[in-house]
Write an enzyme that holds these catalytic residues in place. Structure first.
Site, PDB file in Angstrom:
ATOM      1  CG  ASN A  30     -12.249  28.289  34.191  1.00 44.09           C
ATOM      2  OD1 ASN A  30     -12.192  27.115  34.554  1.00 44.09           O
ATOM      3  ND2 ASN A  30     -12.986  29.196  34.817  1.00 44.09           N
ATOM      4  CD1 TRP A  31     -11.221  24.086  28.908  1.00 42.77           C
ATOM      5  CD2 TRP A  31     -11.572  21.876  28.818  1.00 42.77           C
ATOM      6  NE1 TRP A  31     -10.848  23.648  27.660  1.00 42.77           N
ATOM      7  CE2 TRP A  31     -11.044  22.292  27.578  1.00 42.77           C
ATOM      8  CE3 TRP A  31     -11.854  20.524  29.000  1.00 42.77           C
ATOM      9  CZ2 TRP A  31     -10.817  21.417  26.519  1.00 42.77           C
ATOM     10  CZ3 TRP A  31     -11.621  19.644  27.946  1.00 42.77           C
ATOM     11  CH2 TRP A  31     -11.114  20.094  26.716  1.00 42.77           C
ATOM     12  CE  LYS A  32     -16.451  29.369  33.243  1.00 42.66           C
ATOM     13  NZ  LYS A  32     -17.425  30.417  33.400  1.00 42.66           N
ATOM     14  CD  GLU A  51     -18.267  30.360  36.896  1.00 44.54           C
ATOM     15  OE1 GLU A  51     -17.630  29.295  36.924  1.00 44.54           O
ATOM     16  OE2 GLU A  51     -18.558  30.949  35.839  1.00 44.54           O
ATOM     17  CD  GLU A  57     -12.373  35.587  34.714  1.00 44.39           C
ATOM     18  OE1 GLU A  57     -12.236  35.128  33.576  1.00 44.39           O
ATOM     19  OE2 GLU A  57     -12.803  34.926  35.670  1.00 44.39           O
ATOM     20  CG  HIS A 110     -13.766  31.650  38.336  1.00 47.20           C
ATOM     21  ND1 HIS A 110     -15.129  31.841  38.259  1.00 47.20           N
ATOM     22  CD2 HIS A 110     -13.302  31.775  37.061  1.00 47.20           C
ATOM     23  CE1 HIS A 110     -15.468  32.059  36.994  1.00 47.20           C
ATOM     24  NE2 HIS A 110     -14.374  32.024  36.250  1.00 47.20           N
ATOM     25  N   GLY A 130     -13.323  31.147  29.158  1.00 46.05           N
ATOM     26  CA  GLY A 130     -14.172  30.035  29.573  1.00 46.05           C
ATOM     27  C   GLY A 130     -14.704  29.273  28.374  1.00 46.05           C
ATOM     28  N   GLY A 131     -15.940  29.589  27.989  1.00 46.25           N
ATOM     29  CA  GLY A 131     -16.645  28.834  26.960  1.00 46.25           C
ATOM     30  C   GLY A 131     -15.851  28.637  25.668  1.00 46.25           C
ATOM     31  N   GLY A 164     -19.538  34.443  30.700  1.00 50.27           N
ATOM     32  CA  GLY A 164     -20.519  33.512  30.135  1.00 50.27           C
ATOM     33  C   GLY A 164     -21.783  34.168  29.633  1.00 50.27           C
ATOM     34  CB  SER A 170     -18.074  37.223  26.799  1.00 47.72           C
ATOM     35  OG  SER A 170     -19.075  36.741  27.670  1.00 47.72           O
TER      36      SER A 170
HETATM   37  C1  PEP Z   1     -14.271  32.333  32.912  1.00 50.65           C
HETATM   38  O1  PEP Z   1     -14.753  31.230  33.126  1.00 50.65           O
HETATM   39  O2  PEP Z   1     -13.370  32.733  33.638  1.00 50.65           O
HETATM   40  C2  PEP Z   1     -14.782  33.106  31.774  1.00 50.65           C
HETATM   41  C3  PEP Z   1     -14.250  34.262  31.521  1.00 50.65           C
HETATM   42  O3  PEP Z   1     -15.801  32.531  31.044  1.00 50.65           O
HETATM   43  P1  PEP Z   1     -16.328  33.015  29.597  1.00 50.65           P
HETATM   44  O4  PEP Z   1     -15.118  33.238  28.724  1.00 50.65           O
HETATM   45  O5  PEP Z   1     -17.191  31.911  29.132  1.00 50.65           O
HETATM   46  O6  PEP Z   1     -17.072  34.312  29.808  1.00 50.65           O
END
Ligand code: PEP
Length: 263
Positions: free
Chosen positions: A10-12, A95, A168, A93, A234-235, A174, A213
């Site tokens: 997920n590049w957000k 967010e 999640e 998501h 994500g990251g 994050g 994470s």
């Molecule tokens: C996400 O954006 O869905 C996520 C899990 O981010 P991260 O891996 O950075 O925690």
């Protein structure tokens, strides 16, 4: 037999034309792990360029509107995602549930709109830290899934094979915090039960991803937990050097259920 794992990035709100080379590097590396489905969900405006750059690799959106078309300024429909070259989308998501106040029923409508257009869907659920500390995590997330899941008639139309649930925990996204293997196992078992309650035997075909994470250093331990059928990352999905080791950790040593694909 285990389900083929799906590792989705997920590049957000990250990604410019200059990042297409990174997408290409990830897609090239992913093709060397045939036992894993890999996808990248990029900003809507980058989908078409990414899909052209890596034509045989699944590119997805990060959200979709539930309506086919209309007066919804700034929104993107499922048909538009498909038209741009996407084969999947994230919905719900945390967010967006938080910042855009998306409800379970809205998330469900988005998932149904995307699935009926032929897209695959990663439907996200997860609890806050307060909810976990109060001992309410499993019941809260199970209720979220019950209220967000696309309707059961889709089971007959092969929907479960195109649907993944991403568990999640909000406090793990994050932050560098990761749920423990025991907590992940407890939650994924509860989610599997809800999926079977909703779809019957086909509920066993829905992949349940963990997100929060996930990194090269913890991926193997997370993937070893029963009912963890992949990860939403994500990251650590932004750079091939970080993402490819996670894909590698999902590559099975033994047999996996025959041909599956997110695309
Ligand atoms: C996400 O954006 O869905 C996520 C899990 O981010 P991260 O891996 O950075 O925690």
């Amino acid at each position: 037999m285990a389900l083929k794992k799906l590792v989705a990035g997920n590049w957000k709100m990250h990604g410019l034309s200059s990042d297409l080379a990174e997408i290409k590097a990830i897609a090239d590396a992913a093709s060397t792990f045939p036992g894993v489905d890999v996808a990248l969900c990029v900003p809507a405006i980058l989908i078409e360029r990414a899909a052209r750059a890596v034509p045989n690799f699944p590119i997805g959106g990060q959200d979709v509107h539930h309506a086919e078309k209309g007066a919804h300024t700034g929104c993107v429909s499922a048909q538009m995602l498909l038209d741009a070259g996407a084969s999947l989308t994230i919905v719900g998501h945390s967010e967006r549930r938080d910042a855009q106040r998306e409800s379970d029923s809205e998330v469900k409508a988005k998932a149904e709109a995307a699935l009926s257009c032929g897209l695959s869907v990663i439907l996200c659920v997860g609890e806050s830290l307060e909810t976990r500390k109060a001992g309410q995590a499993v019941q809260t997330v199970a209720a979220q899934v019950d209220a967000s899941l696309p309707d059961g008639e889709g089971a007959a139309a092969g929907v479960p094979a195109r649907l993944a649930i991403a568990y999640e925990p909000i406090w793990a996204i994050g932050t560098g915090e990761v749920a423990s293997p025991d907590d992940i196992g407890e939650m994924h078992a509860a989610l599997r039960a809800r999926l079977v309650a909703a779809y019957g035997d086909a509920g066993d075909q829905v992949r349940i991803l963990y997100g929060g994470s996930v990194k090269a250093g913890n991926a193997a331990e997370i993937f070893a937990v029963p009912d963890v059928d992949g990860a939403l990352v994500g990251g650590a999905s932004l750079k091939a050097d970080d993402f490819v080791p996670i894909i590698a950790a999902a590559q099975p040593a033994g047999a996996v259920e025959a041909e599956r694909s997110i695309a």
